[in-house]
Enzyme design. Structure first.
Site, mmCIF file in Angstrom:
data_model
loop_
_atom_site.group_PDB
_atom_site.id
_atom_site.type_symbol
_atom_site.label_atom_id
_atom_site.label_comp_id
_atom_site.label_asym_id
_atom_site.label_seq_id
_atom_site.Cartn_x
_atom_site.Cartn_y
_atom_site.Cartn_z
ATOM 1 N N GLU A 172 15.283 4.300 -11.678
ATOM 2 C CA GLU A 172 14.911 5.326 -10.691
ATOM 3 C C GLU A 172 15.517 4.893 -9.364
ATOM 4 O OE1 GLU A 172 10.675 5.789 -10.425
ATOM 5 O OE2 GLU A 172 10.404 5.827 -12.593
ATOM 6 N N GLU A 209 6.566 1.277 -15.188
ATOM 7 C CA GLU A 209 6.156 0.397 -14.081
ATOM 8 C C GLU A 209 4.846 -0.338 -14.383
ATOM 9 O OE1 GLU A 209 6.218 2.695 -10.443
ATOM 10 O OE2 GLU A 209 8.366 2.399 -10.224
#
Ligand code: GLA
Ligand code: ZN
Length: 668
Positions: free
Chosen positions: A294, A142
């Site tokens: 995710e 991320e």
């Protein structure tokens, strides 16, 4: 079809690994992501690598037919890095260094950090290149946060600006530094803009571009190493959907495919419009299907936790992404951890490690995916409608929203949700995309409008396209100066309007609007639109000061049409009526009209067309179906209608009669 979980074998005794792998296999999982935070376990001291535990974990997984994606573990630096090389820690805008101990602590211009990142990446790529069940890499984790304000970052920003602008005169002009007497006489005088509400807006926009570029460069260093050492593996990154601190087009350019992290389960269940829009943005980054790296597996939270996905909801969330182009899906996380900040970010298994309700629902979903896989192969979403997704406008509006509550994503979502309700897929495209294949282009809040883009949009309309623009479109140049033309500038001809003034609507006021799109209420902001050839679709009948102005217009221009919405309307019904008008003008016919709360999406390939229906409500919903559908989950021909249970989904293959296919093609 890859489906699986994010797994942290380093959190659990080795004796448990076999049980985990067996339970994964029994659930139909065939992939895990590993090791993205395990740098200190892989390199406990500088240059000493300990990969044996990960070899062992991979071997246990391999015995159960499970493949692995490895993270380059650079999102959390080991404590020894921070101690030995304190300059690797990012500096806050106050000048204080970040205290090591959370994650994303690093400065991206630190040469030391870049070298350390290259070393662990090279060591891992070399070591795991030949491990049979390693299939790919996730770069870092991320990307985004924090911005660093250290002296090296400042020097690099100055270099970056010099490369971009060439001369100080060009920089002074591009940023408008005559204002407040801010002209700079040397590159060394350029400061980092530290005050979001007070610094020069042009400097802030370039600072954001620079920060995005730093992340992309950092990833590029890793990508080069991974490509050379592990050429058979794919490279991806877990983006964050509508997260907007980075230009994701640039970040995605070097990846084989995009992945993203999808956590839509919060609050009262409602139609997941943002997760759908985010999926379309992610698919648009490379114009290619993506993965979920995710996805909500349970209640999430770092202190307090959010809602548990209710029965059927994990499966629904997964199918929505499948319907928008996900080709791989991974739940975060396998088992809820007992230690650390994410003790309450629940996995498929609870703290107790038992395979209970959420595990069973994920297993059901995986089993269905494997059955659908042959049909899904080679399919993606093809849309007739494009939304322009522009990071420069996102950033410029963050710097100066113009009116309170005005964000790019709020504007985009107002229109996006109407297309979702109508059951019509859209593509999210960058501003430089070729628009000629689209019947409708939505440019919501396209605040930064370089002349070349305005000219391309005008040409698109002239050539037969239907353009929808709205308030605050075209206010800014690419360096965040205001254009010196009367609004809407170069779009005046295609839109057939001029806007000499505009006005904020105080929060306690609304203005009734009326016209062919129904009676609704405007709030937040109004452009004072003078039609100059455009037809007026809505006016403000009760506001005396707006009596002579239009609220919504439609203009014929060349072979196409330009629509303009000069305000923010409270009622979703307004946007439904508006896009029905767009469909009529553009000749778009939705395949079916879903009842409220049911989402429709279509994936098609050369030989297959798949129709997805998703009931995002807690009541059963009946949907009338076109003829010639085969229900792939029930393995039966579909009838004239279907009743979807609460949170229920259905997937149909369209029978390949030329007529039916033609009809569907027209909606794509
Ligand atoms: C992000 C991260 C994960 C985890 C989750 C939940 O998506 O990538 O590592 O931290 O948030 O907090
Ligand atoms: Zn720095």
């Amino acid at each position: 079809m890859y489906v699986g979980v994010d797994y942290y074998p380093e959190h659990w005794p080795r004796a448990r690994w076999e049980t985990d792998a067996r339970l994964m296999q029994e659930a139909g999982f065939n992939v895990v992501r590993l090791a993205e935070f395990a740098w200190v376990m892989l390199e406990p001291d500088e240059g000493r690598f300990t990969f044996d535990w990960l070899d062992d974990a991979l071997a246990v997984l391999a015995d159960h037919g499970i493949a692995a994606i490895l993270g380059t573990p650079t999102a959390v630096m080991p404590a020894w890095v921070a101690r030995k090389y304190p300059e690797t820690l990012a500096t806050r805008d106050t000048g204080a260094r970040i205290t090591w101990g959370v994650r994303k602590n690093n400065c991206f211009t630190s040469g030391t950090y870049r070298l350390l990142s290259e070393r662990i990446t090279r060591a891992m790529a070399t070591h795991f290149a030949a491990t049979p069940n390693v299939i790919g890499w996730q770069t870092d984790n991320e990307f985004g946060h924090p911005k660093c304000y250290c002296a090296t970052c400042r020097a690099e920003f100055q270099d970056w600006l010099r490369a971009k602008y060439g001369t100080l005169d060009a920089l002074n002009a591009a940023w408008g530094l005559h204002f407040w007497g801010h002209l700079v006489g040397t590159w060394g005088e350029v400061q980092l803009p530290v005050e979001p509400g007070g610094s020069n807006p042009s400097a802030l926009l370039d600072w954001q571009r620079f920060y995005s570029w730093l992340n992309v460069r950092f990833q590029h260093d890793q990508v080069q190493i991974l490509r050379a050492a592990a050429p058979d593996h794919f490279i991806t990154h877990n983006c964050m959907g509508l997260f907007s601190d980075l230009n994701y087009y640039d970040l995605a350019a070097e990846l084989d495919h995009v992945s993203w992290d999808n956590y839509p389960v919060w609050g009262v269940p409602r139609v997941m419009g943002e997760a759908a829009a985010a999926a379309d943005v992610m698919r648009g980054l490379k114009r290619k299907n993506f993965w979920i790296m995710e996805q909500s597996a349970g209640p999430g939270g770092w202190g307090s936790f959010g809602r548990n996905p209710w029965p059927g909801e994990l499966r629904l969330v997964a199918y929505q992404q499948l319907a928008h182009g996900a080709d791989g899906q991974i739940w975060f996380r396998w088992r809820t951890c007992t230690a650390g900040r994410e003790q309450y970010w629940h996995g498929l298994l609870g703290h107790d490690g038992r395979p209970l309700r959420r595990y069973r629902e994920a297993a059901q979903t995986a089993a269905e995916y494997h059955r659908l896989a042959p049909h899904l192969a080679g399919t993606t979403v093809h849309a007739d409608v494009a939304f322009i997704n522009d990071y420069a406008s996102i950033w410029a509006l963050q710097i100066q929203p113009g009116f309170e509550g005005n964000t790019y994503h709020a504007a985009l979502q107002r229109y996006y949700d109407a297309f979702l309700r109508a059951g019509v897929n859209v593509d999210m495209v960058p501003p430089d995309a070729d628009l000629s294949a689209y019947r409708i282009v939505v440019a919501a809040d396209l605040h930064v409008l370089p002349d070349a883009l305005a000219e391309r949009l005008a040409a698109y309309v002239h050539g037969g396209g239907v353009l929808l623009a709205d308030c605050r479109t075209g206010v800014k140049t690419e360096t965040n100066l205001c254009h010196d033309r009367t609004l809407p500038g170069l779009l005046a001809a295609p839109l057939g309007i001029t806007i000499e003034e505009y006005d904020v609507v105080p929060t306690e006021l609304t203005y009734a609007i009326d016209g062919t799109l129904g009676a609704c209420n405007a709030h937040q902001y109004v452009d004072w639109i003078t039609p100059d050839g455009a037809a007026v679709l809505a006016r403000y009948p009760d506001a005396w000061q707006l009596a002579e102005f239009a609220a919504v217009t439609r203009n014929r221009y060349g072979a196409g049409a330009g629509y303009y919405v000069g305000t923010v309307v409270q009622e979703p019904a307004f946007y439904d009526a508006l896009i029905a008008d767009l469909f009529a003008t553009a000749g778009v016919t939705p395949l079916l009209t879903p009842p409220p709360g049911v989402e429709v999406s279509v994936r098609a390939g050369d030989d297959t067309t798949l129709l997805f229906l998703l009931n995002q409500t807690q009541e059963p919903k009946t949907v009338a179906l076109p003829a010639g559908l085969r229900d792939l989950l029930a393995e039966a021909d579909a009838g004239a209608s279907v009743t979807l249970e609460r949170f229920g989904v259905a997937v149909y293959a369209l029978e390949k009669t030329p007529d039916a296919h033609h009809r569907l093609e027209r909606t794509l």
